[in-house]
Design a protein around this motif. Structure first.
Motif, short mmCIF file in Angstrom:
data_model
loop_
_atom_site.label_atom_id
_atom_site.label_comp_id
_atom_site.label_asym_id
_atom_site.label_seq_id
_atom_site.Cartn_x
_atom_site.Cartn_y
_atom_site.Cartn_z
N ASP A 194 -4.19 73.48 -21.64
CA ASP A 194 -3.31 72.33 -21.42
C ASP A 194 -2.51 72.61 -20.17
OD1 ASP A 194 -1.59 70.25 -21.43
OD2 ASP A 194 -0.82 70.55 -23.45
N HIS A 195 -2.90 72.01 -19.03
CA HIS A 195 -2.25 72.30 -17.75
C HIS A 195 -0.90 71.61 -17.62
CE1 HIS A 195 -5.64 74.53 -16.23
NE2 HIS A 195 -6.46 73.58 -16.66
N SER A 196 -0.52 70.77 -18.61
CA SER A 196 0.80 70.15 -18.56
C SER A 196 1.87 71.11 -19.05
CB SER A 196 0.81 68.88 -19.42
OG SER A 196 0.63 69.20 -20.79
N LYS A 197 1.48 72.21 -19.68
CA LYS A 197 2.44 73.17 -20.21
C LYS A 197 2.50 74.40 -19.31
CE LYS A 197 2.03 71.82 -25.08
NZ LYS A 197 1.85 72.31 -26.46
N LEU A 198 3.64 75.07 -19.37
CA LEU A 198 3.80 76.31 -18.64
C LEU A 198 3.17 77.45 -19.44
CD1 LEU A 198 7.52 75.81 -17.59
CD2 LEU A 198 5.53 75.66 -16.09
N ARG A 199 2.53 78.36 -18.73
CA ARG A 199 1.80 79.45 -19.38
C ARG A 199 2.64 80.72 -19.38
NH1 ARG A 199 -2.87 80.94 -16.46
NH2 ARG A 199 -3.97 81.52 -18.37
N THR A 220 3.03 77.39 -23.57
CA THR A 220 1.87 77.85 -24.32
C THR A 220 1.67 79.33 -24.05
OG1 THR A 220 -0.51 77.59 -24.66
CG2 THR A 220 0.29 77.17 -22.46
N PHE A 221 1.37 80.10 -25.11
CA PHE A 221 1.11 81.52 -24.96
C PHE A 221 -0.39 81.75 -24.92
CE2 PHE A 221 5.49 82.00 -26.19
CZ PHE A 221 5.88 83.11 -25.47
N ASN A 222 -0.87 82.19 -23.79
CA ASN A 222 -2.31 82.40 -23.62
C ASN A 222 -2.73 83.84 -23.82
OD1 ASN A 222 -1.39 80.04 -21.77
ND2 ASN A 222 -3.56 79.66 -22.14
N GLU A 223 -1.79 84.78 -23.66
CA GLU A 223 -2.23 86.18 -23.72
C GLU A 223 -1.07 87.09 -24.07
OE1 GLU A 223 -5.03 89.26 -21.18
OE2 GLU A 223 -4.79 87.17 -20.57
N PHE A 277 -0.05 83.19 -14.59
CA PHE A 277 0.87 82.81 -15.66
C PHE A 277 2.22 82.47 -15.03
CE2 PHE A 277 -2.42 84.80 -18.00
CZ PHE A 277 -2.35 84.33 -19.30
N ASN A 278 2.88 81.44 -15.57
CA ASN A 278 4.19 81.05 -15.04
C ASN A 278 5.27 82.05 -15.40
OD1 ASN A 278 2.73 78.23 -15.94
ND2 ASN A 278 3.71 78.09 -13.95
N LEU A 279 5.13 82.68 -16.58
CA LEU A 279 6.16 83.59 -17.05
C LEU A 279 5.49 84.80 -17.68
CD1 LEU A 279 9.19 84.17 -17.78
CD2 LEU A 279 8.75 82.99 -19.94
N VAL A 280 5.96 85.99 -17.28
CA VAL A 280 5.54 87.24 -17.92
C VAL A 280 6.77 87.91 -18.49
CG1 VAL A 280 4.59 89.54 -17.55
CG2 VAL A 280 3.51 87.58 -16.46
N LEU A 281 6.77 88.15 -19.80
CA LEU A 281 7.85 88.84 -20.47
C LEU A 281 7.37 90.23 -20.86
CD1 LEU A 281 9.02 86.03 -22.93
CD2 LEU A 281 10.07 86.64 -20.75
N LEU A 319 16.61 81.41 -21.91
CA LEU A 319 15.48 80.52 -22.20
C LEU A 319 15.67 79.10 -21.66
CD1 LEU A 319 12.72 80.21 -23.57
CD2 LEU A 319 13.93 79.66 -25.70
N PRO A 320 16.84 78.47 -21.78
CA PRO A 320 16.98 77.08 -21.29
C PRO A 320 16.72 76.93 -19.80
CG PRO A 320 18.79 77.63 -22.78
CD PRO A 320 18.06 78.91 -22.49
N GLN A 321 16.98 77.99 -19.02
CA GLN A 321 16.80 77.90 -17.57
C GLN A 321 15.38 78.22 -17.11
OE1 GLN A 321 19.29 79.49 -19.08
NE2 GLN A 321 21.24 78.80 -18.22
N LEU A 322 14.54 78.74 -18.01
CA LEU A 322 13.25 79.26 -17.57
C LEU A 322 12.27 78.18 -17.14
CD1 LEU A 322 12.60 82.26 -19.99
CD2 LEU A 322 13.71 82.21 -17.76
N VAL A 323 12.31 77.00 -17.77
CA VAL A 323 11.41 75.93 -17.35
C VAL A 323 11.67 75.57 -15.90
CG1 VAL A 323 10.83 73.49 -17.64
CG2 VAL A 323 11.04 74.97 -19.64
N HIS A 324 12.94 75.36 -15.56
CA HIS A 324 13.29 74.99 -14.18
C HIS A 324 12.93 76.12 -13.21
CE1 HIS A 324 15.41 72.92 -10.99
NE2 HIS A 324 16.15 73.99 -10.77
N ALA A 325 13.21 77.37 -13.63
CA ALA A 325 12.93 78.51 -12.75
C ALA A 325 11.42 78.63 -12.49
CB ALA A 325 13.46 79.80 -13.37
N CYS A 326 10.62 78.47 -13.53
CA CYS A 326 9.16 78.61 -13.37
C CYS A 326 8.58 77.45 -12.57
CB CYS A 326 8.49 78.72 -14.74
SG CYS A 326 8.81 80.29 -15.58
N GLN A 327 9.14 76.26 -12.74
CA GLN A 327 8.66 75.13 -11.94
C GLN A 327 8.91 75.38 -10.46
OE1 GLN A 327 10.88 72.00 -13.85
NE2 GLN A 327 9.10 71.31 -15.05
#
Length: 682
Positions: A3-8, A44-47, A72-76, A152-160
């Motif tokens: 789903d490419h509409s979601k951040l990975r 979405t968590f892919n890996e 991946f947009n985010l690596v934790l 967490l609330p800021q991560l969507v904006h940061a990854c975009q």
């Protein structure tokens, strides 16, 4: 389907225990729970992955998630951020970061400090690599959850933003809109107590700088000079330089993969068919414009005739008048009649109506013209000449429209390909433009190899530049001698800028190790805005080899920035030559459309035992020749020090020794990369 509409997002657990027994890990479910309960449907968590406390394993996992097209947009990461001997996560992650994010680090620490004062013992790292945001969280599931929930609330904006989204559209509506979308409440304006009274300040025309309340702006809690740099800062002096390279140690295979990934695709150009094509590779199929031969031609010297199986010719045996001559030259040839022959030479066109050619060996002269200069009559001694005998039909070699050469085929110096193209009337072809390669030596201690006089203390003759120029030209590419650049930052920057304006690939030697005057990496990154894709390779010789790309503004009519490729090779001569063959040559092959890329790999038998390096793969210089049984045998060229260019004397191959304890024994079969022709017995 993804789903490419979601951040990975991806999770990396760093734990010796969990890496041996994944069932003991509680970090992955804890972090997934945070996203499930508080992140909405944006992720979405892919890996997920678990690795031990190993710098190399950590870096491999992160670069694998951040350096490809499917990033991946985010690596934790969770674990390894404390003070124990095994805690190496910050040391592994910090050198990978291209843009540090101290604000996120502060947010995570501030949240943890509200829970326990021991949070100040944590060493979190946050920042962006390429288009991926990386956050290091504590190893305890509880601490990891608290840190993640804090930002967490800021991560969507940061990854975009990190992924390249348009900043203007993201910020429409201002900060309040961002806070609202993220579910954040803006900080309330706090009341101040003045002399025991509850008082709200409304005086917006006065400075609030020394009041306890007011609208104070963002304040960074670290100084720029205290933040991890991307490379040594030349202006900081030797006391502030890295004591250990910040660049991850890559395997040779990983380095080659990055070179292939970041070397631009070849450029296609149209060129005339002439001798300059030699060494080029076709970028498209070539179809014949004309048939070969374009006319019915004789394959022998003899006489054109109408065959004996023709309905009006019972036999070709007998005496015939010679009514014409056809030579292999342009001109009209009169038609042949039954009962006549025409003298013809090899390659000449058959006269109209002629069906065959009888060889001169099957005839005798019966009479001459009155002046004795020409044949008048000849006798054909055989009656078995059939239709098409000794005739090359139209298109029998190549028919017009046939594909004579395919995309990807090369034009060699042997001449067959060029002759084929010329024979079918090809005037222009599409080829991959061969890159222009510049060679620059660096260092104030370097002097031209042919300078008159003795060397002064500290001076070194430049052997790398003439050696690499020869290797590049011998590989079929144009090489430009760029001379010697000074170690001084300004002079080096100007030399690099001038070089990148004139060449497609820049090869430098020296200045890539850990000395205070090793300025190639910081100059490429800081002054030229380049990206260093790797700065160390687990190999011997050549460990500090560096590969980078530098953006160049488009020329007139261009639409995109061009990427120039830079290979900063070690200064030791043997290292420079080995790394050229191993890393530079495959990039040149890609840019020139050559396939397969790099040196050919063969199996050889060692003539003597060779010791291996326990930590690094080694490329041992050898002479490969034929053994007594027709196989290939490799003989070492002796001492393999990286400074010893003499180890290349006579060498035509590099034996690939694995990183392991012990040695490869005499008689063992190993891989070798051929740099030249294989000679006789060795």
């Amino acid at each position: 389907m993804a789903d490419h509409s979601k951040l990975r997002a991806a999770i990396l657990i760093i734990s010796e225990t969990a890496s041996k027994d994944p069932a003991t890990d509680k970090g992955i479910p804890a972090l997934q729970e945070v996203f499930a309960e508080k992140a909405g449907d944006r992720w979405t968590f892919n890996e997920t992955r678990i690795v031990p406390d190993s710098v190399l394993d950590i870096q491999r996992a992160i670069t694998g998630w951040s350096d490809g097209e499917e990033f991946f947009n985010l690596v934790l990461t969770s674990g390894g951020t404390g003070f124990t001997v095994k805690d190496v996560t910050p040391e592994a992650v910090s050198p990978l970061i291209h843009k540090h994010a101290p604000g996120l680090v502060h947010g995570m620490l501030a949240a943890s400090l509200k829970v326990t004062p021991f949070a100040m013992m944590a060493r979190p790292v946050a920042g962006v690599r390429n288009k991926t945001l990386i956050l290091t969280l504590p190893g305890s599931p509880k601490g990891a959850k608290e840190n993640l929930e804090a930002v967490l609330p800021q991560l969507v904006h940061a990854c975009q933003q990190a992924a390249g989204a348009d900043s203007r559209s993201l910020h429409v509506g201002g900060t309040k809109k961002l806070e609202q979308d993220a579910g954040l409440q803006p900080p309330k304006q706090e009341a101040t107590l003045v002399q025991g009274h509850h008082h709200h300040s409304h005086d917006h025309g006065h400075s609030h700088s020394h009041g306890q309340g007011g609208h104070s702006g963002p304040k960074a809690h670290t100084k720029p000079e205290d933040r991890p740099p991307i490379s040594n800062d030349p202006s900081a002096g030797p006391t502030r330089r890295y004591r250990e390279s910040p660049y991850p140690m890559l395997s040779v295979d990983d380095a080659l993969q990055l070179i292939d990934q970041h070397t631009p695709e070849p450029t296609v150009i149209s060129v005339p068919v002439n001798e300059s094509l030699v060494g080029s590779v076709l970028a498209s199929d070539v179809a014949a414009r004309e048939s070969v031969p374009a006319f019915r031609a004789s394959t022998v010297d003899g006489y054109a005739i109408i065959a004996s199986n023709h309905i009006m010719v019972p036999s070709t045996k007998g005496i015939f008048p010679v009514t014409g001559v056809s030579h292999a030259q342009a001109g009209e040839v009169p038609a042949l009649q039954i009962g006549e022959v025409a003298r013809i030479t090899t390659g000449a066109p058959l006269p109209p109506k002629a069906t065959s050619v009888v060889m001169v060996e099957d005839t005798v002269l019966r009479s001459m013209t009155d002046d004795g200069m020409e044949e008048d009559e000849i006798e054909v001694l055989t009656g078995d000449i059939k239709d098409g005998e000794n005739v090359r039909e139209v298109g029998s070699d190549v028919m017009a429209g046939d594909v004579v050469m395919k995309k990807g085929e090369g034009i060699t110096a042997v001449g067959g390909e060029l002759g084929l193209l010329a024979s079918v009337g090809t005037r222009e072809v599409s080829i991959y433009r061969k890159p222009v390669v510049g060679v620059l030596s660096t260092g104030d201690e370097i002097v031209p190899h042919d300078r008159q006089g003795d060397l002064r203390l500290g001076e070194v003759r430049d052997t790398n530049r003439p050696t690499l120029l020869t290797a590049i030209r011998g590989s079929g590419f144009e090489a430009v001698d760029l001379g010697i650049a000074s170690d001084k930052p300004g002079a080096l920057e100007e030399a690099l800028r001038a070089a990148l304006r004139t060449v497609d690939v820049l090869v430098t030697t020296g200045g890539v190790s850990m000395g205070e005057l090793d300025l190639l990496k910081p100059t490429l990154e800081r002054a030229l805005g380049g990206t260093i894709h790797f700065g160390r390779v687990a190999m011997k010789p050549g460990k500090p080899t560096t590969f980078a790309t530098v953006p160049i503004k488009p020329t007139a009519g261009g639409t995109h920035d061009a990427q120039k490729v830079v290979f900063a090779l070690p200064g030791n001569p043997a290292s420079a030559v080995v790394t050229f063959h191993l890393f530079v040559l495959p990039a040149l092959h890609k840019l020139g459309g050559v396939s397969p890329r790099g040196l050919p790999r063969v199996k050889v038998v060692l003539a003597e035992a060779v010791r291996c390096d326990a930590r690094r793969a080694e490329f041992h210089r050898v002479v490969v020749g034929v053994d007594g049984e027709g196989g290939l045998r490799a003989v070492s060229t002796g001492v393999q020090r990286s400074s010893r260019i003499g180890s290349f004397k006579g060498a035509n191959a590099l034996v690939c020794l694995p990183a392991r304890e012990g040695r490869v024994e005499k008689g063992e079969r190993v891989d070798a990369l051929l740099m030249g022709m294989v000679g006789g017995e060795v």
